[in-house]
Structures are given as C-alpha cells and as structure tokens.
Write a protein that holds these residues in place. Structure first.
Motif, PDB file in Angstrom:
ATOM      1  N   ALA A 101      40.059  45.656  38.517  1.00  0.00           N
ATOM      2  CA  ALA A 101      40.674  46.474  39.574  1.00  0.00           C
ATOM      3  C   ALA A 101      41.469  47.647  39.019  1.00  0.00           C
ATOM      4  O   ALA A 101      41.938  48.488  39.791  1.00  0.00           O
ATOM      5  N   GLY A 102      41.606  47.730  37.692  1.00  0.00           N
ATOM      6  CA  GLY A 102      42.433  48.789  37.119  1.00  0.00           C
ATOM      7  C   GLY A 102      41.979  50.184  37.504  1.00  0.00           C
ATOM      8  O   GLY A 102      42.781  51.108  37.636  1.00  0.00           O
ATOM      9  N   GLY A 103      40.663  50.340  37.698  1.00  0.00           N
ATOM     10  CA  GLY A 103      40.128  51.667  38.000  1.00  0.00           C
ATOM     11  C   GLY A 103      40.242  52.067  39.470  1.00  0.00           C
ATOM     12  O   GLY A 103      39.878  53.196  39.824  1.00  0.00           O
ATOM     13  N   LEU A 104      40.741  51.188  40.332  1.00  0.00           N
ATOM     14  CA  LEU A 104      40.782  51.526  41.770  1.00  0.00           C
ATOM     15  C   LEU A 104      41.569  52.812  42.023  1.00  0.00           C
ATOM     16  O   LEU A 104      41.190  53.637  42.852  1.00  0.00           O
ATOM     17  N   GLY A 105      42.673  52.978  41.288  1.00  0.00           N
ATOM     18  CA  GLY A 105      43.540  54.137  41.513  1.00  0.00           C
ATOM     19  C   GLY A 105      42.876  55.468  41.170  1.00  0.00           C
ATOM     20  O   GLY A 105      43.331  56.525  41.616  1.00  0.00           O
ATOM     21  N   ASP A 106      41.796  55.432  40.403  1.00  0.00           N
ATOM     22  CA  ASP A 106      41.075  56.673  40.075  1.00  0.00           C
ATOM     23  C   ASP A 106      40.171  57.120  41.222  1.00  0.00           C
ATOM     24  O   ASP A 106      39.597  58.207  41.164  1.00  0.00           O
ATOM     25  N   PHE A 107      40.029  56.257  42.239  1.00  0.00           N
ATOM     26  CA  PHE A 107      39.175  56.570  43.393  1.00  0.00           C
ATOM     27  C   PHE A 107      39.950  56.300  44.684  1.00  0.00           C
ATOM     28  O   PHE A 107      39.598  55.403  45.460  1.00  0.00           O
ATOM     29  N   PRO A 108      41.019  57.069  44.917  1.00  0.00           N
ATOM     30  CA  PRO A 108      41.900  56.733  46.046  1.00  0.00           C
ATOM     31  C   PRO A 108      41.235  56.877  47.415  1.00  0.00           C
ATOM     32  O   PRO A 108      41.721  56.301  48.384  1.00  0.00           O
ATOM     33  N   HIS A 109      40.121  57.591  47.487  1.00  0.00           N
ATOM     34  CA  HIS A 109      39.471  57.785  48.790  1.00  0.00           C
ATOM     35  C   HIS A 109      38.405  56.735  49.075  1.00  0.00           C
ATOM     36  O   HIS A 109      37.828  56.724  50.156  1.00  0.00           O
ATOM     37  N   ALA A 110      38.121  55.876  48.112  1.00  0.00           N
ATOM     38  CA  ALA A 110      37.026  54.909  48.295  1.00  0.00           C
ATOM     39  C   ALA A 110      37.474  53.743  49.172  1.00  0.00           C
ATOM     40  O   ALA A 110      38.642  53.334  49.146  1.00  0.00           O
ATOM     41  N   ARG A 111      36.528  53.199  49.950  1.00  0.00           N
ATOM     42  CA  ARG A 111      36.759  51.934  50.638  1.00  0.00           C
ATOM     43  C   ARG A 111      36.631  50.833  49.594  1.00  0.00           C
ATOM     44  O   ARG A 111      35.704  50.858  48.771  1.00  0.00           O
ATOM     45  N   VAL A 112      37.527  49.884  49.619  1.00  0.00           N
ATOM     46  CA  VAL A 112      37.506  48.818  48.613  1.00  0.00           C
ATOM     47  C   VAL A 112      37.193  47.492  49.307  1.00  0.00           C
ATOM     48  O   VAL A 112      37.991  46.985  50.098  1.00  0.00           O
ATOM     49  N   HIS A 113      36.009  46.968  49.013  1.00  0.00           N
ATOM     50  CA  HIS A 113      35.526  45.751  49.675  1.00  0.00           C
ATOM     51  C   HIS A 113      35.863  44.549  48.801  1.00  0.00           C
ATOM     52  O   HIS A 113      35.527  44.525  47.597  1.00  0.00           O
ATOM     53  N   VAL A 114      36.487  43.568  49.420  1.00  0.00           N
ATOM     54  CA  VAL A 114      36.908  42.389  48.660  1.00  0.00           C
ATOM     55  C   VAL A 114      37.030  41.230  49.654  1.00  0.00           C
ATOM     56  O   VAL A 114      37.252  41.453  50.847  1.00  0.00           O
ATOM     57  N   THR A 115      36.864  40.002  49.161  1.00  0.00           N
ATOM     58  CA  THR A 115      36.972  38.872  50.086  1.00  0.00           C
ATOM     59  C   THR A 115      38.424  38.710  50.556  1.00  0.00           C
ATOM     60  O   THR A 115      39.373  39.098  49.851  1.00  0.00           O
ATOM     61  N   ALA A 116      38.565  38.116  51.743  1.00  0.00           N
ATOM     62  CA  ALA A 116      39.908  37.913  52.304  1.00  0.00           C
ATOM     63  C   ALA A 116      40.756  37.046  51.386  1.00  0.00           C
ATOM     64  O   ALA A 116      41.944  37.317  51.179  1.00  0.00           O
ATOM     65  N   ASP A 117      40.138  36.019  50.788  1.00  0.00           N
ATOM     66  CA  ASP A 117      40.900  35.119  49.912  1.00  0.00           C
ATOM     67  C   ASP A 117      41.391  35.856  48.664  1.00  0.00           C
ATOM     68  O   ASP A 117      42.503  35.612  48.182  1.00  0.00           O
ATOM     69  N   GLU A 118      40.552  36.753  48.145  1.00  0.00           N
ATOM     70  CA  GLU A 118      40.940  37.469  46.936  1.00  0.00           C
ATOM     71  C   GLU A 118      42.034  38.488  47.249  1.00  0.00           C
ATOM     72  O   GLU A 118      42.994  38.651  46.471  1.00  0.00           O
ATOM     73  N   HIS A 119      41.895  39.146  48.374  1.00  0.00           N
ATOM     74  CA  HIS A 119      42.919  40.110  48.790  1.00  0.00           C
ATOM     75  C   HIS A 119      44.258  39.400  48.925  1.00  0.00           C
ATOM     76  O   HIS A 119      45.298  39.877  48.449  1.00  0.00           O
ATOM     77  N   ASP A 120      44.227  38.222  49.535  1.00  0.00           N
ATOM     78  CA  ASP A 120      45.471  37.471  49.730  1.00  0.00           C
ATOM     79  C   ASP A 120      46.048  37.028  48.383  1.00  0.00           C
ATOM     80  O   ASP A 120      47.264  37.115  48.156  1.00  0.00           O
ATOM     81  N   ALA A 121      45.175  36.576  47.483  1.00  0.00           N
ATOM     82  CA  ALA A 121      45.659  36.114  46.171  1.00  0.00           C
ATOM     83  C   ALA A 121      46.338  37.252  45.410  1.00  0.00           C
ATOM     84  O   ALA A 121      47.389  37.065  44.794  1.00  0.00           O
ATOM     85  N   ALA A 122      45.728  38.438  45.460  1.00  0.00           N
ATOM     86  CA  ALA A 122      46.258  39.559  44.675  1.00  0.00           C
ATOM     87  C   ALA A 122      47.528  40.132  45.280  1.00  0.00           C
ATOM     88  O   ALA A 122      48.433  40.544  44.552  1.00  0.00           O
ATOM     89  N   LEU A 123      47.593  40.155  46.608  1.00  0.00           N
ATOM     90  CA  LEU A 123      48.762  40.778  47.235  1.00  0.00           C
ATOM     91  C   LEU A 123      49.862  39.783  47.576  1.00  0.00           C
ATOM     92  O   LEU A 123      51.015  40.173  47.768  1.00  0.00           O
ATOM     93  N   ASN A 124      49.509  38.505  47.637  1.00  0.00           N
ATOM     94  CA  ASN A 124      50.509  37.450  47.885  1.00  0.00           C
ATOM     95  C   ASN A 124      50.325  36.330  46.866  1.00  0.00           C
ATOM     96  O   ASN A 124      49.953  35.210  47.224  1.00  0.00           O
ATOM     97  N   PRO A 125      50.555  36.641  45.590  1.00  0.00           N
ATOM     98  CA  PRO A 125      50.299  35.621  44.556  1.00  0.00           C
ATOM     99  C   PRO A 125      51.153  34.381  44.777  1.00  0.00           C
ATOM    100  O   PRO A 125      52.307  34.475  45.173  1.00  0.00           O
ATOM    101  N   ARG A 126      50.536  33.219  44.505  1.00  0.00           N
ATOM    102  CA  ARG A 126      51.198  31.935  44.802  1.00  0.00           C
ATOM    103  C   ARG A 126      52.031  31.418  43.649  1.00  0.00           C
ATOM    104  O   ARG A 126      52.943  30.638  43.835  1.00  0.00           O
ATOM    105  N   ASP A 127      51.641  31.766  42.445  1.00  0.00           N
ATOM    106  CA  ASP A 127      52.318  31.160  41.298  1.00  0.00           C
ATOM    107  C   ASP A 127      52.411  32.166  40.151  1.00  0.00           C
ATOM    108  O   ASP A 127      51.942  33.309  40.266  1.00  0.00           O
ATOM    109  N   ALA A 128      53.000  31.718  39.057  1.00  0.00           N
ATOM    110  CA  ALA A 128      53.244  32.625  37.922  1.00  0.00           C
ATOM    111  C   ALA A 128      51.938  33.180  37.364  1.00  0.00           C
ATOM    112  O   ALA A 128      51.843  34.342  36.990  1.00  0.00           O
ATOM    113  N   ARG A 129      50.909  32.333  37.351  1.00  0.00           N
ATOM    114  CA  ARG A 129      49.638  32.796  36.796  1.00  0.00           C
ATOM    115  C   ARG A 129      49.057  33.926  37.652  1.00  0.00           C
ATOM    116  O   ARG A 129      48.581  34.926  37.129  1.00  0.00           O
ATOM    117  N   GLU A 130      49.099  33.761  38.963  1.00  0.00           N
ATOM    118  CA  GLU A 130      48.574  34.833  39.828  1.00  0.00           C
ATOM    119  C   GLU A 130      49.451  36.081  39.748  1.00  0.00           C
ATOM    120  O   GLU A 130      48.946  37.196  39.788  1.00  0.00           O
TER     121      GLU A 130
END
Ligand SMILES: [Zn+2]
Length: 271
Positions: A101-130
């Motif tokens: 996902a590091g390269g997402l910021g180089d394409f700020p106009h792109a639609r970014v498709h991702v599963t709901a579970d992954e979006h939730d994990a990345a934006l609402n991490p549950r534990d130290a590892r996440e």
C-alpha cells in the motif's frame, strides 16, 4: 487488456540468507493492466515517499530492509511507459501491508479497491501487530476507497470469488484468501490469453504449491511470524493447490514475494 508485470520494491530481509535462503531477497510483484478506460494497478508496492524516508515503513523494516530506490516505484514505472500518474484510475490491493500500500499516495486520484475486512484491519487495527504492519502515513492522503463486501457464493476454479466489481472490467475478480491478514484476497485478471491470479502473500514460493512439495522449513517459519492467522493461511495454500489441479492450461499464479517468479518474468535474478 494488456498486462505488465512490475516489481515495485525490493527487500533484502536481514538474517535470512542462512535461515530462509528462499527469501534472502524478495520483490514486490504488481500487475499493471492497460484497458480502454485507463490503467489498473494490482497492488501498489512501495511509494516515492517511502523511498525518500524508509522510517515511514516502521520498525518492521529493520528486518525487511527495503532498498531505497525510487525508480522501482509504480509511479516511476508508469511514467517510463509513457503514462502519467493520473492515468492510473484504479488500484486493487491484495491487502494493505506496508509493501503493498506504500504506493497509494503516488496516485491520489485513483479508486482503491479493497475488501471490507482489510479496510477495517488497516484503519482500525486490533492489536500491536496490526498497528505495526499497517502504516497510517500510507492512508493519510485520504484514498478514494471502493470497499468490496463479501462474495455472493460465486465460484472461480472452485474458489469463492467476487465478480462484477463496480467500475472495473468484467475480467477482474477478487478471490478472498484471508489468513495473511484479516481481509487478504487474490486478484484474478483475464488477460484474454488465460487467467492470471495474483495471490499476494498467500504463498511465498511456488515450491509450496507443488503436489508433493513441502513448504521449505525457513519459509514455514517466516509464515508463522508474518500471518495473522497461521491455520487459515495454510488452508489457503491447500486451496491454491486445488486450483492448480483444475487448470487445463492458461492459468498463471504469481505471488508478491517470489524471487524465482521474478527470474521467470524478467529473465534475470533479482539483485
Ligand atoms: Zn507482502
């Protein structure tokens, strides 16, 4: 659809040459799909800002040891093909780890498709590892998310899949393959000449998928550290073996970090 294979970052993980020789150097393989409606990236690799300042990649990078090389980023490669960053209309992420996902910021106009579970994990991490694996700086620009909910029971090569993704061509499917992360998925692309399944981090080297193959010891150890759900991740490896059994020709599987696949694709070893 014309498909390019890109390597959008190289890691030389420390201490691996003896313990995990299969992974002493690893690429970040992505797909770039040319369509009549612009470009689609499958995974974004590392971004230009990561290459300028690798501290953005967190403590995990002390082990992963990413080589700071901006020329490997997706945006630089897109430009070398004669396109602009705005030509990348969509990015489909197998998952949102730092090296995808590091390269997402180089394409700020792109639609970014991702599963709901992954979006939730990345934006609402549950534990130290996440909290460590997902880098909030990679999402600070406010990606234009297109959240993909679960499948409706449809199948592709015997695997559950999500078809008819909004705004994307029909020949692109998501294949849920959770285990490495909560919402990890594969991305299947119909090249017109056969299917390519980008398996993300569902396996690391093809040797794992051979019918008689055993996961090389070091790779199995790495999997235990890197996967959020080891048991589920191993089930996905078995499911991918079943997919290969159904192949009657024309199906290509690739994994993000397979240096041997890199050699096949680019005709030279990864340096
Ligand atoms: Zn990865």
């Amino acid at each position: 659809m014309r498909i390019h294979y890109l390597n959008c970052g190289t890691m030389h993980p420390r201490f691996t040459s003896l313990i995990v020789p299969h992974m002493d150097r690893v690429p970040c393989l992505c797909l770039l799909v040319e369509t009549d409606d612009g470009l689609i990236l499958v995974d974004a690799g590392f971004g230009t800002q990561d290459m300028e300042d690798t501290s953005r990649l967190g403590a995990g990078n002390l082990i992963l040891n990413t080589r700071p090389d901006a020329e490997q980023t997706a945006v630089r490669q897109v430009e070398r093909l004669g396109y602009g960053r705005e030509d990348v209309r969509h990015i489909i992420c197998t998952h949102l780890d730092r090296d995808h996902a590091g390269g997402l910021g180089d394409f700020p106009h792109a639609r970014v498709h991702v599963t709901a579970d992954e979006h939730d994990a990345a934006l609402n991490p549950r534990d130290a590892r996440e909290r460590e694996r997902y880098r909030s700086c990679h999402f600070a620009h406010g990606p234009d998310w297109a959240i993909v909910e679960g499948s409706r029971g449809e199948e592709w090569y015997g695997l559950e899949c999500v078809r008819d993704l909004p705004e994307l061509p029909h020949g692109i499917l998501l294949i849920p393959l959770a285990g490495h992360t909560r919402g990890h998925c594969g991305v299947a692309v119909d090249s017109g000449d056969g299917w390519i399944l980008h398996c993300g981090d569902a396996y690391y080297v093809k040797e794992e998928l051979r019918e008689d193959g055993r996961t090389p010891l070091g790779v199995a150890g790495f999997r235990r550290i890197a996967h959020c759900d080891y048991k589920r991740a191993m089930e996905q490896v078995e499911r991918l073996k079943e997919v290969l059994k159904r192949d009657t020709g024309g199906l290509t599987l690739i994994a993000s970090h397979d240096q041997f696949e890199y050699r096949n694709l680019f005709g030279k070893p990864l340096d």
